[in-house]
Write an enzyme that holds these catalytic residues in place. Structure first.
Site: not given
Length: 238
Positions: A82-84
């Site tokens: 998720h995200s990074l």
């Protein structure tokens, strides 16, 4: 499902500032067909005294040997970030497809623009107060630990390193990933649009789908059961 000798390993990569413990409760939703395997990066939880990574390539190179050891006889692998964590998972997928005997079944890229699109906005180089405010804008929620002076002092260096790692990220390869990709986003995410998530289609040569779940950028905090069911269906059918 029936006929599977070993459960498929679902390797979870953390979003900025998060540790492996975020994903540990999801093991309860995995059943017998999936094995939840969160990656613990340095600078947090049991590795709090270790220097955090500031470069995605260095982070992936660093976690790969331990991950292969943890996989053991489990050679069927799914990656989720998720995200990074999405770009970490993407880079890790590129490494794993070159490992003999390892079968990368699918990449789940959540809450992220596709790898070649720079992360919007910058927080690196800001003062502590400005940095915390910007991160709260990025995350779409406020971590209560950042309001406690002692906790903030403890977690801020790792959070800064994670954000720097994300903001400085450049893909290590121009080649699309030879693995199917599922892009995930919260339907009300104001940080990553549906079009930006859809652009992950350009990062793979092996099939793509976009799935939206209820919630904002951090929709996954309340969606562990649904996400594990989605992974199970994508990998094992049903």
């Amino acid at each position: 499902m029936t006929g599977i000798a070993e459960p498929t390993a679902v390797v979870f990569l953390p979003f900025a500032g998060a540790g492996a413990s975020f994903y540990h409760p999801w093991s309860a939703f995995a059943g017998d067909s999936l094995r939840v395997l969160p990656v613990q990066l340095p600078g947090r939880e049991r590795r709090i005294d270790e220097e955090p990574y500031r470069d995605v390539t260095a982070a992936v190179d660093g976690v790969l040997p331990d991950l292969l050891e943890q996989l053991g006889d489990t050679k069927r692998v799914v990656l989720f970030g998720h995200s990074l964590g999405a770009v970490l998972a993407y880079e890790l997928a590129h490494r794993l497809v070159a490992v003999p005997g390892v079968e990368v079944l699918r990449l789940f890229a959540s809450g992220s623009t596709e790898p070649r699109t720079p992360r919007p906005g910058r927080a690196t180089g800001l003062t502590d107060d400005e940095f915390v405010d910007r991160v709260r804008q990025f995350a779409g929620f406020s971590d209560e630990a950042l309001d406690d002076p002692e906790m903030r002092e403890l977690i801020l260096p790792t959070l800064r390193a994670d954000v720097e790692m994300h903001e400085s990220y450049v893909p290590s390869s121009p080649d699309p990933l030879p693995v199917p990709v599922t892009a995930l986003r919260g339907a009300d995410d104001e940080l990553v649009s549906a079009a930006q998530a859809e652009a992950w289609a350009t990062a793979t040569s092996a099939g793509f789908e976009l799935v939206e779940l209820p919630g904002g950028h951090m929709y996954l905090a309340d969606s562990g059961r649904e996400l594990l069911a989605l992974v199970d269906r994508a990998v094992h059918g049903g």
